[in-house]
Scaffold this motif. Structure first.
Motif, mmCIF file in Angstrom:
data_model
loop_
_atom_site.group_PDB
_atom_site.id
_atom_site.type_symbol
_atom_site.label_atom_id
_atom_site.label_comp_id
_atom_site.label_asym_id
_atom_site.label_seq_id
_atom_site.Cartn_x
_atom_site.Cartn_y
_atom_site.Cartn_z
ATOM 1 N N VAL A 163 0.851 -1.194 0.000
ATOM 2 C CA VAL A 163 0.000 0.000 0.000
ATOM 3 C C VAL A 163 0.886 1.242 0.000
ATOM 4 O O VAL A 163 1.894 1.291 0.710
ATOM 5 N N ILE A 164 0.506 2.247 -0.790
ATOM 6 C CA ILE A 164 1.221 3.519 -0.822
ATOM 7 C C ILE A 164 0.324 4.578 -0.200
ATOM 8 O O ILE A 164 -0.748 4.870 -0.734
ATOM 9 N N GLU A 165 0.750 5.155 0.911
ATOM 10 C CA GLU A 165 -0.076 6.098 1.674
ATOM 11 C C GLU A 165 0.716 7.341 2.056
ATOM 12 O O GLU A 165 1.952 7.301 2.125
ATOM 13 N N ASP A 166 -0.010 8.418 2.333
ATOM 14 C CA ASP A 166 0.656 9.653 2.773
ATOM 15 C C ASP A 166 0.140 10.149 4.118
ATOM 16 O O ASP A 166 0.630 11.153 4.626
ATOM 17 N N SER A 167 -0.840 9.456 4.712
ATOM 18 C CA SER A 167 -1.390 9.891 6.001
ATOM 19 C C SER A 167 -1.201 8.807 7.045
ATOM 20 O O SER A 167 -1.127 7.610 6.719
ATOM 21 N N PHE A 182 4.223 1.669 2.254
ATOM 22 C CA PHE A 182 5.267 2.662 2.023
ATOM 23 C C PHE A 182 4.657 4.044 2.206
ATOM 24 O O PHE A 182 3.636 4.368 1.598
ATOM 25 N N GLY A 183 5.283 4.842 3.043
ATOM 26 C CA GLY A 183 4.776 6.173 3.342
ATOM 27 C C GLY A 183 5.412 7.233 2.459
ATOM 28 O O GLY A 183 6.641 7.376 2.453
ATOM 29 N N TYR A 184 4.592 7.969 1.717
ATOM 30 C CA TYR A 184 5.063 9.069 0.879
ATOM 31 C C TYR A 184 5.137 10.316 1.751
ATOM 32 O O TYR A 184 4.121 10.806 2.248
ATOM 33 N N THR A 185 6.344 10.829 1.961
ATOM 34 C CA THR A 185 6.578 11.840 2.992
ATOM 35 C C THR A 185 6.766 13.263 2.478
ATOM 36 O O THR A 185 7.109 14.146 3.253
ATOM 37 N N LYS A 199 8.477 1.326 4.782
ATOM 38 C CA LYS A 199 9.516 2.193 4.224
ATOM 39 C C LYS A 199 8.907 3.559 3.983
ATOM 40 O O LYS A 199 7.678 3.694 3.894
ATOM 41 N N THR A 200 9.755 4.579 3.874
ATOM 42 C CA THR A 200 9.272 5.906 3.505
ATOM 43 C C THR A 200 10.091 6.421 2.319
ATOM 44 O O THR A 200 11.230 6.013 2.107
ATOM 45 N N PHE A 201 9.486 7.335 1.560
ATOM 46 C CA PHE A 201 10.160 7.933 0.406
ATOM 47 C C PHE A 201 9.538 9.299 0.158
ATOM 48 O O PHE A 201 8.401 9.554 0.551
ATOM 49 N N ASP A 202 10.280 10.188 -0.493
ATOM 50 C CA ASP A 202 9.781 11.554 -0.677
ATOM 51 C C ASP A 202 9.660 11.969 -2.136
ATOM 52 O O ASP A 202 9.405 13.135 -2.434
ATOM 53 N N SER A 203 9.835 11.022 -3.058
ATOM 54 C CA SER A 203 9.690 11.323 -4.476
ATOM 55 C C SER A 203 9.141 10.106 -5.206
ATOM 56 O O SER A 203 9.646 8.988 -5.022
ATOM 57 N N MET A 204 8.132 10.322 -6.040
ATOM 58 C CA MET A 204 7.578 9.220 -6.815
ATOM 59 C C MET A 204 8.595 8.639 -7.795
ATOM 60 O O MET A 204 8.478 7.498 -8.221
#
Length: 213
Positions: A163-167, A182-185, A199-204
Motif C-alpha cells: 500500500v502507498i499512503e501519505d497519512s 510505504f509512506g510518501y513523505t 519504508k518511507t520515500f519523498d519522491s515518486m
C-alpha cells in the motif's frame, strides 16, 4: 524483479495533489461556523480522515452539531477548487508509465471524487475499473476493509500487495490489515510516517526502485 505482485495507491496526496485544496475548503467552512482554525490545524487533524470524522471534530470545536448540508457544501466547493487548480503529484505519471505490475487506487473519498480528480489530472486511463472507494463499502480507514476489498477483487493475497499512503490514518489501516505500506513523505507535515511505515520515500521517481529486490 518486483518483491510485490500488486500496488494499492491511496488517491489524495499520493496520486493527486488535492490535500491543500480540500483542507483549505474544510478550514473555510469550519471557520464560517465559528471554529477559528487554520490550514496547519487541518493537516494535523483532518488529513487522511473520513468526512464524518472531520465533521465530528468541527462540531466539537464549535460546541454544536454541524448543519445537515455540510457535506454537500464541502463537496461542491472542493470539486470547484479541484477543477480550477488540481495537479498530479510530481513524478506520478512517469512512475505509472514504467510499472510492469498491476496497481489500483483505494481511497476514502466518494468514487465520483476519485474519478473527477483522476480525470482532471490525466490519470484516469491508468486505473479505469480498478478504483475502490470507502463509500461503496461504508468502512473507512484506519479500518483495513478498503485494502482487503481491493486485494480480493484483484485476486491477490495480502502478502503480495503493498500500500502507498501519505497519512498516518492510511498507514495504520494498511498495518491493521497486515499489509506492507510505504509512506510518501513529501507532505508529511507531522513527521509521523517514518516510525510506522514499512519504508518511507519523498519522491515518486524513486518508488520503483523500492519495489524491486
Amino acid at each position: 524483479m518486483y518483491r510485490y505482485k500488486c500496488i494499492i495507491f491511496d488517491c489524495d496526496g499520493v496520486l493527486v495533489d488535492s490535500e491543500p485544496l480540500s483542507n483549505q475548503v474544510m478550514v473555510d467552512i469550519a471557520n464560517e461556523l465559528g471554529a477559528s482554525i487554520n490550514l496547519e490545524y487541518a493537516y494535523r487533524h483532518f488529513k487522511g480522515n473520513s468526512f464524518n470524522d472531520c465533521a465530528s471534530q468541527i462540531a466539537e470545536l464549535i460546541g454544536r452539531e454541524v448543519p445537515a448540508n455540510l457535506e454537500q457544501k464541502y463537496r461542491e466547493r472542493s470539486y470547484q477548487k479541484f477543477k480550477e487548480k488540481i495537479q498530479p503529484i510530481e513524478g506520478v505519471k512517469e512512475l505509472l508509465d514504467n510499472l510492469e505490475l498491476p496497481f489500483c487506487v483505494a481511497s476514502s473519498g466518494p468514487e465520483q471524487k476519485i474519478r473527477l480528480n483522476l480525470e482532471l489530472t490525466g490519470l484516469i486511463d491508468y486505473f479505469q475499473s480498478n478504483i475502490f472507494s470507502c463509500y461503496t463499502i461504508q468502512k473507512w480507514k484506519p479500518d483495513p476493509a478498503i485494502f482487503q476489498w481491493a486485494t480480493q477483487s484483484l485476486g491477490f493475497k495480502t502478502s503480495e500487495c503493498v500500500v502507498i499512503e501519505d497519512s498516518i490514518t492510511g498507514v495504520e489501516a494498511a498495518i491493521n490489515g497486515g499489509f506492507d505500506v510505504f509512506g510518501y513523505t513529501a507532505n508529511d507535515y507531522n513527521n509521523e510516517l517514518k516510525n510506522k511505515a514499512t519504508k518511507t520515500f519523498d519522491s515518486m521517481l524513486i518508488l520503483k526502485e523500492l519495489l524491486v529486490y
